[in-house]
Structures are given as C-alpha cells and as structure tokens.
Write an enzyme that holds these catalytic residues in place. Structure first.
Site, PDB file in Angstrom:
ATOM      1  N   ARG A 173       0.851  -1.203   0.000  1.00  0.00           N
ATOM      2  CA  ARG A 173       0.000   0.000   0.000  1.00  0.00           C
ATOM      3  C   ARG A 173       0.880   1.244   0.000  1.00  0.00           C
ATOM      4  O   ARG A 173       1.780   1.374   0.833  1.00  0.00           O
ATOM      5  CB  ARG A 173      -0.885   0.036   1.253  1.00  0.00           C
ATOM      6  CG  ARG A 173      -1.903  -1.039   1.296  1.00  0.00           C
ATOM      7  CD  ARG A 173      -3.010  -0.727   2.262  1.00  0.00           C
ATOM      8  NE  ARG A 173      -2.605  -0.183   3.547  1.00  0.00           N
ATOM      9  CZ  ARG A 173      -3.454   0.184   4.493  1.00  0.00           C
ATOM     10  NH1 ARG A 173      -4.759   0.080   4.283  1.00  0.00           N
ATOM     11  NH2 ARG A 173      -3.030   0.646   5.640  1.00  0.00           N
TER      12      ARG A 173
ATOM     13  N   ASP B  65       0.550  -3.532  12.035  1.00  0.00           N
ATOM     14  CA  ASP B  65       1.001  -3.852  10.680  1.00  0.00           C
ATOM     15  C   ASP B  65       1.419  -5.325  10.638  1.00  0.00           C
ATOM     16  O   ASP B  65       2.437  -5.705  11.223  1.00  0.00           O
ATOM     17  CB  ASP B  65       2.178  -2.948  10.297  1.00  0.00           C
ATOM     18  CG  ASP B  65       2.546  -3.107   8.833  1.00  0.00           C
ATOM     19  OD1 ASP B  65       2.862  -4.254   8.426  1.00  0.00           O
ATOM     20  OD2 ASP B  65       2.512  -2.115   8.096  1.00  0.00           O
TER      21      ASP B  65
END
Ligand code: PRP
Ligand code: URA
Length: 209
Positions: free
Chosen positions: A104, A200
């Site tokens: 991303r 994450d």
C-alpha cells in the site's frame, strides 16, 4: 452475493487475542498465524469435492474418499499473506502456491503491484488467496482482478481480521468470491489501519519495525 464466513471458534479467538496483544513478539505471532490458518483451513475447504479411490485396508479392498488436492492453489498477497501459507499446506500439501506482491502506498493507501508469479494451470484450480488484513479492501480486490484476468473463476479470500469497509468493497466488486475471516473489527483509522486490529501484520511477522 458472496458469502461472509466468520470463523469464531474459541481456539481461533484465543489465539487471535494473543496475536493482537502488542507485547507478543514476532516468533509467537508467526506461530499463532500458522496455527490459525490451519484451523481456518478446515472451514475454507469444508465443501471441497471428494473423489473415490480404490484402496486395500489390511482387511479387504474398499472404495474410499479423497480430496483432489491437485486442484487447489494457495496465493498469498506478499508479504503478510505468506504467514498463512504453511498452515494451509499442512492440510493440503500438494496444493500449488502462487505469489502476488502488493504494497500500500503510505499516502494514498492504494495498492501497488510489484510481483506476480502464478501456477501455469491456475485457471483450473480453486484459488485460496491469503492475507491476514482486509482493511480498505484495495489489495484484495486487485489480487482478485489479477487472478480473474488469468481466467480464474473459483476464488476464495481467507483473511484474519477485516474492516467493514474492506468487506463491503470486496463484496461489491467481486460478488462471486466468498470471504473467510476470524473477526470483523470496528473501523479504519485515518491511516487506513484496522481498529482495534493488530497493527502492521507484515512488520509483526518479519520484525521490520
Ligand atoms: C497490508 C496487508 C494487506 C493490505 C491490506 O499489506 O497485508 O495486503 O495491507 O490493506 P488494504 O485492504 O487497505 O489494501 P502492506 O501493504 O502493508 O504490505 P506488506 O505486507 O508488504 O507489509
Ligand atoms: N495493513 C496492516 O498490516 N494492518 C492494517 O491494520 C491495515 C493494513
């Protein structure tokens, strides 16, 4: 409309809670992700067709049932999806594995493709995409698009934690793809991270932060 399967077995919920805890280190995080993937794999493969084979038990010949594992492909979205492959391979060792590399963009949160290597006969297989996090849904949608461009018609998406936004996006764009999750969380934050989530996933698996 695609089906959303929430696999909320107590063993999975227990392991997921440990994964979410910020104090859990990379070794335990990886191990738990592998274990949950194996457990979720039971549900993701629940309706696989069986073939009949002839075998001989020590007592007599019989016709018995087997899964045709050669009809399956596991496709992790790199990096974090890699953490779910081994658990599934323990269930279906002969499944082929393809890789789709997406990350991303930190500003736009949009996925960027950097790698794609798939089994030659991928279009003939049931494909299980793996990625622990379904946040905006952009990465999952792009991965599904790439597989459909290669002729795949039988795709399932196996994640760990999903946000309502990501689930809605995949369901709208790909109503033929069933989604399997261990938990649906509250929302996304301003950085498009899942809240409460687990942080994450790639960084926690590989210890990069
Ligand atoms: C994470 C995660 C998904 C994606 C989910 O990967 O593993 O692939 O974000 O977000 P989305 O639903 O909003 O697209 P990331 O881009 O951080 O890459 P990495 O696995 O290489 O760290
Ligand atoms: N990617 C992650 O690893 N975690 C999130 O919460 C969102 C995207």
């Amino acid at each position: 409309m695609s089906q959303l399967h929430i696999i909320d077995h107590p063993m999975i919920q227990h392991k997921l809670t440990i994964m979410r805890d910020r104090e859990t280190g990379a070794k335990d995080f990886r191990e738990l992700l592998k274990e949950i993937s194996l457990l979720m794999g039971y549900e993701v493969t629940r309706d696989l067709p069986l073939i009949e084979v002839e075998i001989e038990t020590p007592i007599c010949p019989m016709k018995a049932k087997k899964i045709n594992g050669r009809k399956l492909a596991i496709v992790p979205i790199l990096r974090a999806g890699m953490g779910m492959v081994e658990g599934l391979q323990m269930l279906v060792p002969v499944a082929k594995v393809g890789h789709i590399g997406l990350y991303r963009n930190e500003q736009t949160h949009l996925p960027v493709v950097y790698y794609c290597k798939l089994p030659e006969d991928i279009q003939d297989r049931l494909v299980i995409i793996t990625d622990p996090m379904l946040a905006t849904g952009g990465s999952a949608c792009d991965a599904i698009d790439m597989l459909k461009q290669r002729g795949c018609t039988n795709i399932r998406l196996m994640c760990l934690v999903g946000a309502p936004e990501g689930i809605a996006k995949v369901q709208a764009a790909h109503p033929d793809v069933d989604i399997y999750l261990a938990a649906v969380d509250e929302r996304l934050n301003e950085n498009a991270y899942i809240v409460p989530g687990l942080g994450d996933a790639g960084d926690r698996i590989f210890g990069t932060k």
